[in-house]
Design a protein around this motif. Structure first.
Motif, PDB file in Angstrom:
ATOM      1  N   ILE A  19       0.842  -1.200   0.000  1.00  0.00           N
ATOM      2  CA  ILE A  19       0.000   0.000   0.000  1.00  0.00           C
ATOM      3  C   ILE A  19       0.877   1.251   0.000  1.00  0.00           C
ATOM      4  O   ILE A  19       0.618   2.210  -0.730  1.00  0.00           O
ATOM      5  CB  ILE A  19      -0.972  -0.014   1.199  1.00  0.00           C
ATOM      6  N   GLY A  20       1.936   1.234   0.792  1.00  0.00           N
ATOM      7  CA  GLY A  20       2.860   2.376   0.844  1.00  0.00           C
ATOM      8  C   GLY A  20       3.547   2.616  -0.494  1.00  0.00           C
ATOM      9  O   GLY A  20       3.667   3.759  -0.947  1.00  0.00           O
ATOM     10  N   ASN A  22       2.426   1.739  -3.460  1.00  0.00           N
ATOM     11  CA  ASN A  22       1.399   2.235  -4.376  1.00  0.00           C
ATOM     12  C   ASN A  22       1.121   3.719  -4.133  1.00  0.00           C
ATOM     13  O   ASN A  22       1.061   4.512  -5.070  1.00  0.00           O
ATOM     14  CB  ASN A  22       0.114   1.423  -4.227  1.00  0.00           C
ATOM     15  N   ASN A  23       0.956   4.101  -2.873  1.00  0.00           N
ATOM     16  CA  ASN A  23       0.642   5.500  -2.558  1.00  0.00           C
ATOM     17  C   ASN A  23       1.784   6.442  -2.951  1.00  0.00           C
ATOM     18  O   ASN A  23       1.542   7.533  -3.469  1.00  0.00           O
ATOM     19  CB  ASN A  23       0.301   5.659  -1.087  1.00  0.00           C
ATOM     20  N   ASN A  24       3.031   6.028  -2.727  1.00  0.00           N
ATOM     21  CA  ASN A  24       4.173   6.849  -3.138  1.00  0.00           C
ATOM     22  C   ASN A  24       4.242   6.967  -4.657  1.00  0.00           C
ATOM     23  O   ASN A  24       4.532   8.046  -5.191  1.00  0.00           O
ATOM     24  CB  ASN A  24       5.483   6.268  -2.598  1.00  0.00           C
ATOM     25  N   VAL A  26       1.722   6.782  -6.723  1.00  0.00           N
ATOM     26  CA  VAL A  26       0.620   7.670  -7.133  1.00  0.00           C
ATOM     27  C   VAL A  26       1.043   9.129  -6.954  1.00  0.00           C
ATOM     28  O   VAL A  26       0.830   9.965  -7.846  1.00  0.00           O
ATOM     29  CB  VAL A  26      -0.667   7.366  -6.335  1.00  0.00           C
ATOM     30  N   GLU A  27       1.645   9.466  -5.827  1.00  0.00           N
ATOM     31  CA  GLU A  27       2.072  10.845  -5.573  1.00  0.00           C
ATOM     32  C   GLU A  27       3.121  11.284  -6.591  1.00  0.00           C
ATOM     33  O   GLU A  27       3.058  12.398  -7.131  1.00  0.00           O
ATOM     34  CB  GLU A  27       2.628  10.969  -4.153  1.00  0.00           C
ATOM     35  N   ASP A  29       3.555  10.061  -9.585  1.00  0.00           N
ATOM     36  CA  ASP A  29       2.880  10.139 -10.884  1.00  0.00           C
ATOM     37  C   ASP A  29       2.133  11.468 -11.009  1.00  0.00           C
ATOM     38  O   ASP A  29       2.131  12.094 -12.072  1.00  0.00           O
ATOM     39  CB  ASP A  29       1.918   8.952 -11.039  1.00  0.00           C
ATOM     40  N   GLU A  30       1.506  11.900  -9.932  1.00  0.00           N
ATOM     41  CA  GLU A  30       0.825  13.190  -9.925  1.00  0.00           C
ATOM     42  C   GLU A  30       1.814  14.343 -10.108  1.00  0.00           C
ATOM     43  O   GLU A  30       1.508  15.323 -10.795  1.00  0.00           O
ATOM     44  CB  GLU A  30       0.021  13.378  -8.635  1.00  0.00           C
ATOM     45  N   TYR A 154      10.353   9.385 -10.273  1.00  0.00           N
ATOM     46  CA  TYR A 154       9.222   8.483 -10.514  1.00  0.00           C
ATOM     47  C   TYR A 154       9.706   7.204 -11.195  1.00  0.00           C
ATOM     48  O   TYR A 154       9.400   6.092 -10.737  1.00  0.00           O
ATOM     49  CB  TYR A 154       8.162   9.185 -11.370  1.00  0.00           C
ATOM     50  N   ARG A 163      10.008  -2.827  -5.430  1.00  0.00           N
ATOM     51  CA  ARG A 163       8.865  -1.950  -5.702  1.00  0.00           C
ATOM     52  C   ARG A 163       8.305  -2.173  -7.104  1.00  0.00           C
ATOM     53  O   ARG A 163       7.119  -1.958  -7.352  1.00  0.00           O
ATOM     54  CB  ARG A 163       9.256  -0.484  -5.514  1.00  0.00           C
ATOM     55  N   ALA A 170       0.107  -2.708 -10.179  1.00  0.00           N
ATOM     56  CA  ALA A 170      -0.778  -1.536 -10.111  1.00  0.00           C
ATOM     57  C   ALA A 170      -0.857  -0.781 -11.440  1.00  0.00           C
ATOM     58  O   ALA A 170      -1.644   0.143 -11.575  1.00  0.00           O
ATOM     59  CB  ALA A 170      -0.317  -0.599  -9.003  1.00  0.00           C
TER      60      ALA A 170
END
Length: 195
Positions: A19-20, A22-24, A26-27, A29-30, A154, A163, A170
């Motif tokens: 989960i960590g 994935n969340n990193n 996503v950030e 990627d944004e 990224y 990772r 994902a």
């Protein structure tokens, strides 16, 4: 019951780690998407200024129509190519860069041609637009650099093992870097025609 505690704890650790990751991702990627939006914003500013510049130049009655037509067509082509920041591939980036390079070339031709028109060169609106275009070209360069600065961490993050396992599951893909136009490594041939 005790024999299941350690595997359950390990499973929970792996899940929270995933989960960590994935969340990193996503950030990051944004951040890449935001940097790309800044690149597009700089190009949009240039396109808007070029429209105003063309209108100003069109006021010169004897100005070369073919040069203006080239700029107008190159501007239309450059604005027709959009890239989805979630799917920045080297091919799409090259196509975008080629269209923007065509616009840059047409704009350079326009500015060189303007040198033959002293009244136009002295026009305050033209001088102001020319100055704003120069500043915008600098903004474009900065935005491109910042985009590449966002892409590097990224790409490094999603490609590093282990990772990369989570990133692949994902659906996080490697992003392309903004590269120089073909031929940019060659020196510019400058000619002055004083006739």
């Amino acid at each position: 019951m005790k024999k299941w505690i350690i595997p359950l704890i390990l499973l929970a650790v792996v899940i929270f780690w995933g989960i960590g990751v994935n969340n990193n991702a996503v950030e990051m990627d944004e951040n890449v998407g935001q940097a790309w939006a800044d690149v597009e914003s700089s190009y949009q500013r240039r396109n808007d200024l070029i429209g105003n510049l063309v209108k100003t130049v069109q006021g010169a009655a004897d100005f070369e129509k073919s040069t203006l037509t080239d700029v107008i067509e190159a501007r239309a082509k450059a604005t027709s190519i959009n890239i989805d920041p979630t799917n920045i591939t080297p091919e799409k980036l090259a196509e975008f860069n080629k269209a923007q390079g065509g616009l840059s070339g047409a704009l350079k031709s326009l500015l060189v041609t303007v040198e033959r028109y002293p009244d136009l060169k002295a026009n305050q609106n033209f001088l102001e637009l020319q100055s704003q275009l120069e500043g915008t070209e600098n903004r474009i360069d900065v935005a491109r650099s910042r985009f590449n600065e966002a892409v590097k961490p990224y790409n490094s993050y999603i490609r590093a093992f282990p990772r990369s396992l989570i990133a692949n599951i994902a659906g996080f893909d490697k992003k392309a870097y903004f590269e120089a136009e073909d031929g940019a490594e060659k020196p510019v041939d400058v000619e002055f025609d004083f006739n």
